[in-house]
Design an enzyme around this catalytic site. Structure first.
Site, PDB file in Angstrom:
ATOM      1  N   LYS B  79       0.856  -1.197   0.000  1.00  0.00           N
ATOM      2  CA  LYS B  79       0.000   0.000   0.000  1.00  0.00           C
ATOM      3  C   LYS B  79       0.888   1.241   0.000  1.00  0.00           C
ATOM      4  CE  LYS B  79      -3.860   1.961   2.699  1.00  0.00           C
ATOM      5  NZ  LYS B  79      -4.610   1.824   3.960  1.00  0.00           N
ATOM      6  N   SER B 154      -9.493   1.872   2.883  1.00  0.00           N
ATOM      7  CA  SER B 154      -8.615   2.602   2.000  1.00  0.00           C
ATOM      8  C   SER B 154      -7.566   1.718   1.295  1.00  0.00           C
ATOM      9  CB  SER B 154      -7.892   3.705   2.764  1.00  0.00           C
ATOM     10  OG  SER B 154      -7.136   3.156   3.800  1.00  0.00           O
ATOM     11  N   SER B 178      -9.977  -0.436   7.121  1.00  0.00           N
ATOM     12  CA  SER B 178      -9.283  -0.299   5.829  1.00  0.00           C
ATOM     13  C   SER B 178      -8.530  -1.524   5.347  1.00  0.00           C
ATOM     14  CB  SER B 178      -8.330   0.896   5.873  1.00  0.00           C
ATOM     15  OG  SER B 178      -9.088   2.088   5.857  1.00  0.00           O
TER      16      SER B 178
END
Lengths: 102, 468
Positions: B79, B154, B178
């Protein structure tokens, strides 16, 4: 809980505190969204919190988390400055705080 | 042999160790698939082909020399809020569009020391502000199951990359939901560890009392493997726990016999998408057949979680994003997107003089009530089970102008995150061909209990056959 709607005066002060630049459209939109959020969070007044201690974080009883006092290498200056848009003689450059009148 | 990019980490390690495949072959397979499908899915912000192949070559050389490392030669997607030294890191925000970090996050350092190969940085909601990936300044990611739908967020890019076999494993982070929510929407295993189990050093901060890095992978075994590598005390992060990290794989015992699993009635929402509650309860019933005892329990209504999390998270966001001034790195604050500005503004308000006590301090008291609530329930049960999300993936565009979309979407994850608890999303079924997950929540540092139960579920239940 406290008031839910932001007056225009409070909102402009908030924008300055947040160190943001908002155009007129953004101001209108964000103001109404903040009002919406502040209304939504009023639901917490249904819970009795008087006398309840705060929980700043869930990591348990952390106090004086220190490391051994041993000198180690830290980020070298050239690497630390590598992302700066402007630098001078090993310093970060920024906008002047004082002008010639001060 | 199946296509190399469709392997699990565990399968890949077996083939690598038997020298039936090389890390270069494995890495190249992932890169080729990523390069082919990323224009459509937008799962990655940046792919690092040359660096990845170089790292894969080094891994192959080490293996040839007899060196053993837990993730030697395994390609992973990361990420884009994890600092990767010298490799572009943006947090999916134009503020950091050209940012090259001068150091690695501890998680990255540990993965590299374990021999892992970094394929690239995955798309996310900008600054991790969201549950859809739609707030990314580089465009939304598409759900591989249906590209008109969102992957969640996210950590949406990591979830989509795993689901589409662009990688064999990924790293995400969770502030509240997330990791779990995009894992639910994309049919992956996503593990959010106990707060403090994994270092936040070098993770671009969103909510410092909440952020928890964790694996997003295809199987529970893979999650345990990655957790083993990244967990543990870090002197750079004062909130990491000195508790010893168990050997999750050695102690892996896939069983739920005698386990008391609580189903909180408040988490089976009346307005959940039709089929969600039914599918998750059907999956839970299978755990009962394997020897678990299902017990109905009661937790604080999730409506309080939304309000609570909004205040604490946005307060911490406003503080954490104060550092972005364009002086030491990145662009200035005019480059912030609408969502970041919205969250900074509310957080500044709830922390400001005259309002701090009524909002932020009161929210910290409510946080104590939430933690006490879980303590009470963990006196009755070993694990808590519920749907991870109240719906399957929503359509692209669903979050537009929804001021609190993120907080609403994660209402079933927020209370456990605020309390610092570990949890895992497991794919539980399909509704109209879209995945839905269930979550198992454990008490602090009980990742082993979660992993064991999750493994039993995974080995005995074919989730794709549980469908409506």
């Amino acid at each position: 809980m406290a008031q839910t709607a932001l007056s225009d005066l409070n909102f402009k002060k908030l924008v300055k505190q947040a160190n943001l630049n908002l155009n007129a459209d953004e101001e209108t939109k964000i103001k109404s969204q903040i009002d919406e959020a502040l209304t939504a969070v009023q639901v917490l007044s249904e819970l009795k919190t008087s006398g309840v201690p705060t929980l700043d974080h869930p990591a348990g009883d952390l106090k004086n988390i220190l490391r051994d006092d041993i000198v180690t290498d830290s980020l070298p200056p050239d690497l630390a400055l590598s992302g700066a848009a402007r630098s001078h003689n090993g310093y970060f450059m920024t906008k002047a705080v004082f002008d010639e009148s001060t | 042999m199946k296509a190399l990019n469709t392997l699990t980490i565990t399968e890949a390690l077996k083939l690598l160790d038997k020298k039936e495949i090389s890390s270069v072959e494995l890495t190249d397979a992932c890169l080729l698939e990523s390069e082919k499908r990323n224009p459509e899915l937008n799962a990655y912000v940046t792919l690092f082909r040359d660096d990845a192949i170089d790292a894969a070559k080094r891994a192959d050389k080490l293996r040839h020399e007899g060196i053993e490392l837990p993730l030697l030669g395994i390609p992973l997607a990361i990420k884009d809020n994890f600092l990767t030294k010298g490799l572009r890191t943006t947090a999916s925000s134009k503020v950091l569009d050209k940012y090259l970090p001068p150091y690695d996050a501890t998680v990255i350092e540990r993965l590299k020391n374990a021999g892992a190969v970094i394929l690239g940085k995955t798309n996310m909601d900008a600054w991790a502000h969201g549950s859809s990936t739609e707030t990314s300044d580089y465009g939304p990611t598409k759900n591989p199951y249906d590209t008109t739908k969102l992957p969640g967020g996210s950590s949406g890019g990591s979830a989509a990359a795993v689901a589409a076999d662009l990688t064999i494993g990924a790293i995400g982070s969770e502030t509240a939901g997330s990791i779990r929510q995009p894992s639910s929407w994309c049919g992956n295993v996503g593990l959010k560890p106990t707060y403090g189990r994994v270092s936040r050093y070098g993770v671009i901060a969103m909510g410092s009392s909440l952020d928890s890095p964790g694996p997003m992978v295809k199987t529970v075994d893979d999650a345990a493997r990655i957790l083993q590598v990244i967990a543990g005390l870090d002197l750079h992060d004062a909130t990491t726990s000195p508790n010893a990290v168990p050997n999750y794989l050695e102690k892996l015992s896939p069983s739920v016999k005698g386990l008391r699993i609580g189903l909180p009635k408040e988490y089976f929402l009346q307005d959940a998408q039709p089929g969600v509650n039914e599918l998750v309860k059907k999956a839970a019933a299978k755990l009962a057949k394997l020897g678990a005892e299902l017990i109905e329990v009661s937790l604080l209504d999730p409506k309080y979680s939304i309000a609570e999390y909004t205040i604490i998270q946005r307060s911490e966001v406003s503080s954490n994003l104060a550092r972005y001034d364009g002086v030491r790195y990145g662009h200035d604050r005019t480059f912030f997107g609408a969502e970041a500005k919205r969250r900074i503004m509310l957080g500044t308000y709830t922390l400001s003089s005259g309002y701090y006590d009524a909002y932020y301090k009161n929210a910290l008291r409510v946080r104590t009530l939430m933690k006490r609530d879980f303590d009470r329930v963990f006196g009755q049960v070993d694990l808590i089970l519920s749907p991870t999300t109240p719906s399957t993936a929503m359509s692209i565009g669903a979050t537009q102008d929804a001021a609190m979309f993120g907080e609403m979407a994660d209402l079933l994850a927020e209370a456990s995150s605020l309390s610092g608890l570990p949890a895992i999303n497991l794919p539980a079924g399909l509704i109209k061909s879209m995945p839905i997950g269930l979550q198992l929540i454990g008490n602090h540092f009980e990742e082993q209990k979660i992993i064991n139960a999750a493994s039993a579920f995974e080995q005995n239940i074919n989730w794709k056959e549980n469908k409506l």
